[in-house]
Design an enzyme around this catalytic site. Structure first.
Site, short mmCIF file in Angstrom:
data_model
loop_
_atom_site.label_atom_id
_atom_site.label_comp_id
_atom_site.label_asym_id
_atom_site.label_seq_id
_atom_site.Cartn_x
_atom_site.Cartn_y
_atom_site.Cartn_z
N ASP A 171 -82.94 98.56 39.05
CA ASP A 171 -81.63 99.59 38.40
C ASP A 171 -80.46 98.67 38.13
OD1 ASP A 171 -79.13 100.73 37.58
OD2 ASP A 171 -79.39 102.57 38.82
N LYS A 196 -73.83 104.03 30.78
CA LYS A 196 -72.23 103.16 31.50
C LYS A 196 -72.22 101.99 30.45
CE LYS A 196 -72.51 106.16 34.70
NZ LYS A 196 -74.07 106.05 34.98
#
Ligand SMILES: Cc1ncc(COP(=O)(O)O)c(C=O)c1O
Length: 380
Positions: A171, A196
């Site tokens: 991730d 994000k």
């Protein structure tokens, strides 16, 4: 191409029919055919593929140095797609500090379908090695982690996964490919909450998987197409637009993040600052080895250890907005135990250091003097 050129041009091209510099938003669910099974172009139905999503997916593959990019309706949808590759009896080794929603999916969804998860401190690689058996199918790391900023040595873990023929997923939401390239370090697949830093403007929820090989990309595309959590054309456009300034934003996020971490580190009311750029951070050396900077995420707790101090601070900030999420141009502040990580049981939170007075900051790209002033007044 160098990274700063790739964000703007990598995998991207002008629209061949009109010359449009940005890809059109192909807001269509379906595509006309001339005869049954004979579509006019390459597209049939937008769950399978849509040209705006393809444009984003090619850009994603380019910036992460992968063979294939896939765009999803959220970061968790991307993780979910990957986990659908496994079956009951398979085992996955994951890091002991993870985003709360990832932990919730592992423990409350996939655990129920018979997949076994082990949560370990990845800095003790003997720990990882000792858990590997013939059922082990994947190692999952988040580095740096949300919210404690723990790191895992990607290249060292890749040696283990390669020797044991295990899939290795990273991730890369916090670092972004501007700072870290997991596929170059030996990972097989990278996951992003594109909500994000990739999108960067807090205006879209999106996810991504990028694979090292075309073959793995094909398998995951099948899972995606067969289960359906794809990203819509408008949202694909927004993420692609965000990627074009990723390098500029990240440069400022890193500069501001470092200054905020240094300021907090000197403040008499603050106990620990979690930021890999500080020489005192336990993972500083790993960070220097595998990242080209330290990013804009900073967590800290209070000398008092009191939850009410963190709550009072979060009620007082003015430029920082108290909200979940991170990675946008604006600065955000979050209380992990009460907000983003509330789904992790209290004793588990305590074990990894998510105390009730921990605050997580997503340092934005505003003027640093205003940000420091805001922190100063809220702490006072
Ligand atoms: C590190 C990390 N991974 C995954 C996710 C999940 O992504 P999304 O919220 O886009 O589903 C988040 C969300 O905060 C995250 O911070």
């Amino acid at each position: 191409m160098k990274f700063n050129t790739k964000t703007i041009h990598g995998g991207q091209h002008h629209d061949p029919t009109t010359g449009s510099v940005m890809p059109p938003i192909f807001q269509t669910s379906t595509f006309a055919q001339t005869s049954p099974g004979k579509p006019i172009g390459d597209y049939v139905y937008s769950r399978t593929a849509n040209p705006t999503r393809t444009a984003l997916e090619e850009a994603l593959a380019s910036i992460e140095n992968g063979a294939r990019g896939l765009a999803f309706s959220s970061g968790l949808a991307a993780t979910d797609c990957l986990l659908r590759s496994f079956k009951a009896g398979d085992e996955i080794i994951a890091m002991d500090d993870l985003y709360g929603g990832t932990y919730r999916m592992f423990t409350k969804v996939y655990n129920n379908s018979g997949i076994k998860f082990h949560y370990v401190d990845m800095n003790d690689l003997d720990n990882v090695q000792s858990l590997i058996n013939e059922n082990t199918k994947m190692i999952w790391v988040e580095t740096p982690t949300n919210p404690i900023m723990k790191l895992a040595d990607i290249a060292a873990i890749a040696k283990i996964t390669k020797a044991n023929n295990i899939l290795f997923a990273v991730d890369n939401t916090f670092a972004t490919p501007y700072l870290q390239n997991p596929l170059d370090l030996g990972a097989d697949v990278v996951m992003h909450s594109a909500t994000k830093y990739l999108a960067g403007h807090s205006d879209v929820v999106a996810g991504a998987l990028i694979t090292k090989t075309a073959e793995l990309g094909k398998q995951l595309h099948f899972q995606q197409f067969a289960t359906g959590a794809t990203l819509g054309p408008m949202d694909s456009f927004l993420v692609l637009r965000g990627i074009k300034t990723l390098h500029l934003r990240m440069q400022r996020h890193c500069e501001n993040g470092e200054k905020v971490a240094e300021f907090l580190d000197q403040h008499p009311k603050i106990k620990t600052v979690y930021y890999a750029g500080l020489a005192s951070h336990p993972y500083h050396e790993i960070a220097k080895k595998q990242m080209s900077g330290f990013g804009g995420m900073v967590s800290f707790d209070f000398v008092s250890g009191a939850k009410q101090d963190s709550v009072a601070f979060l009620e007082k900030v003015k430029i920082f907005t108290l909200a979940e999420s991170l990675g946008g141009v604006e600065s955000l502040a979050n209380h992990p135990a009460l907000m983003t990580h509330a789904s992790i049981p209290e004793e588990k939170r305590k074990e990894v250091g998510i105390t009730d007075d921990l605050v997580r900051l997503s340092v934005g790209v505003e003027d640093i003097e205003d940000l420091l002033e805001d922190l100063k007044q809220a702490l006072a």
